[in-house]
Scaffold this motif. Structure first.
Motif, PDB file in Angstrom:
ATOM      1  N   GLY A   1      37.450  40.529  41.508  1.00 33.58           N
ATOM      2  CA  GLY A   1      38.057  40.660  42.830  1.00 33.58           C
ATOM      3  C   GLY A   1      39.567  40.710  42.760  1.00 33.58           C
ATOM      4  O   GLY A   1      40.209  41.512  43.455  1.00 33.58           O
ATOM      5  N   ILE A   2      40.159  39.869  41.929  1.00 35.31           N
ATOM      6  CA  ILE A   2      41.616  39.837  41.779  1.00 35.31           C
ATOM      7  C   ILE A   2      42.133  41.170  41.236  1.00 35.31           C
ATOM      8  O   ILE A   2      43.134  41.706  41.722  1.00 35.31           O
ATOM      9  CB  ILE A   2      42.044  38.657  40.885  1.00 35.31           C
ATOM     10  CG1 ILE A   2      41.817  37.332  41.622  1.00 35.31           C
ATOM     11  CG2 ILE A   2      43.504  38.791  40.460  1.00 35.31           C
ATOM     12  CD1 ILE A   2      41.972  36.105  40.750  1.00 35.31           C
ATOM     13  N   LEU A   3      41.443  41.722  40.250  1.00 36.18           N
ATOM     14  CA  LEU A   3      41.873  43.009  39.688  1.00 36.18           C
ATOM     15  C   LEU A   3      41.819  44.115  40.734  1.00 36.18           C
ATOM     16  O   LEU A   3      42.756  44.927  40.845  1.00 36.18           O
ATOM     17  CB  LEU A   3      41.005  43.380  38.478  1.00 36.18           C
ATOM     18  CG  LEU A   3      41.304  42.619  37.200  1.00 36.18           C
ATOM     19  CD1 LEU A   3      40.221  42.880  36.150  1.00 36.18           C
ATOM     20  CD2 LEU A   3      42.662  43.015  36.651  1.00 36.18           C
TER      21      LEU A   3
ATOM     22  N   ILE B   1      41.962  43.784  44.005  1.00 35.84           N
ATOM     23  CA  ILE B   1      42.989  43.529  45.025  1.00 35.84           C
ATOM     24  C   ILE B   1      44.372  43.922  44.502  1.00 35.84           C
ATOM     25  O   ILE B   1      45.170  44.530  45.223  1.00 35.84           O
ATOM     26  CB  ILE B   1      42.945  42.066  45.488  1.00 35.84           C
ATOM     27  CG1 ILE B   1      41.676  41.842  46.324  1.00 35.84           C
ATOM     28  CG2 ILE B   1      44.184  41.695  46.286  1.00 35.84           C
ATOM     29  CD1 ILE B   1      41.391  40.404  46.667  1.00 35.84           C
ATOM     30  N   ILE B   2      44.658  43.606  43.233  1.00 33.27           N
ATOM     31  CA  ILE B   2      45.940  44.018  42.636  1.00 33.27           C
ATOM     32  C   ILE B   2      46.052  45.545  42.643  1.00 33.27           C
ATOM     33  O   ILE B   2      47.095  46.101  42.979  1.00 33.27           O
ATOM     34  CB  ILE B   2      46.085  43.467  41.202  1.00 33.27           C
ATOM     35  CG1 ILE B   2      46.310  41.956  41.235  1.00 33.27           C
ATOM     36  CG2 ILE B   2      47.228  44.151  40.461  1.00 33.27           C
ATOM     37  CD1 ILE B   2      46.242  41.300  39.871  1.00 33.27           C
TER      38      ILE B   2
ATOM     39  N   THR C   1      35.435  36.385  40.220  1.00 28.22           N
ATOM     40  CA  THR C   1      36.770  36.090  40.740  1.00 28.22           C
ATOM     41  C   THR C   1      37.813  36.994  40.080  1.00 28.22           C
ATOM     42  O   THR C   1      38.682  37.563  40.760  1.00 28.22           O
ATOM     43  CB  THR C   1      37.122  34.606  40.500  1.00 28.22           C
ATOM     44  OG1 THR C   1      36.131  33.789  41.133  1.00 28.22           O
ATOM     45  CG2 THR C   1      38.493  34.259  41.037  1.00 28.22           C
ATOM     46  N   ILE C   2      37.719  37.142  38.771  1.00 32.95           N
ATOM     47  CA  ILE C   2      38.641  38.027  38.044  1.00 32.95           C
ATOM     48  C   ILE C   2      38.481  39.463  38.534  1.00 32.95           C
ATOM     49  O   ILE C   2      39.469  40.178  38.745  1.00 32.95           O
ATOM     50  CB  ILE C   2      38.410  37.935  36.523  1.00 32.95           C
ATOM     51  CG1 ILE C   2      38.793  36.547  36.020  1.00 32.95           C
ATOM     52  CG2 ILE C   2      39.199  39.009  35.782  1.00 32.95           C
ATOM     53  CD1 ILE C   2      38.373  36.272  34.594  1.00 32.95           C
TER      54      ILE C   2
END
Length: 126
Positions: A46-48, A50-51, A43-44
């Motif tokens: 993917g978030i990185l 996407i950011i 999850t982390i």
């Protein structure tokens, strides 16, 4: 103000490190003992990523004429496929989920290769 390339390198580099760690946790997990750790790290990751992507879009710094862009886009598609397979594996009610897990691991391995090529091409652009 930070240079756009340095910020992109930092965010995506951190995402790449998390992808590698997440992959290692998933590959070396026998059974499902560390699946929650794997999901959290994923999850982390993917978030990185996407950011990092939104950062480039908002800064209007997307250059589709670089080979790095095409490999990065391919990696993102592979990341999404791997994510979907991981969700299917975790939430599936069938007893024999080995095919889904093998496919998830294979796609992730392909993603690692594409990620390495993307990083090499990105370093060449800088």
């Amino acid at each position: 103000m930070l240079d756009l390339r340095i910020l992109h390198l930092a965010i995506m580099g951190l995402g790449a490190i998390f992808y590698l760690v997440t992959s290692c946790v998933g590959f070396f997990d026998k059974g499902d003992k560390k699946i929650n750790l794997h999901v959290g790290l994923g999850t982390i990751t993917g978030i990185l990523f996407i950011i990092g992507i939104f950062h480039l879009i908002m800064a209007q710094a997307v250059y589709p004429f670089f080979t790095h862009f095409y490999f990065a886009f391919s990696f993102f598609v592979i990341l999404l496929i791997s994510l979907i397979l991981g969700i299917i594996y975790k939430n599936s009610k069938i007893k024999n989920k080995i095919l889904i897990r093998r496919l998830h691991k294979s796609i992730t391995l392909i993603g690692l290769v594409v990620l390495i090529v993307t990083i090499i091409l990105g370093v060449r652009v800088v």
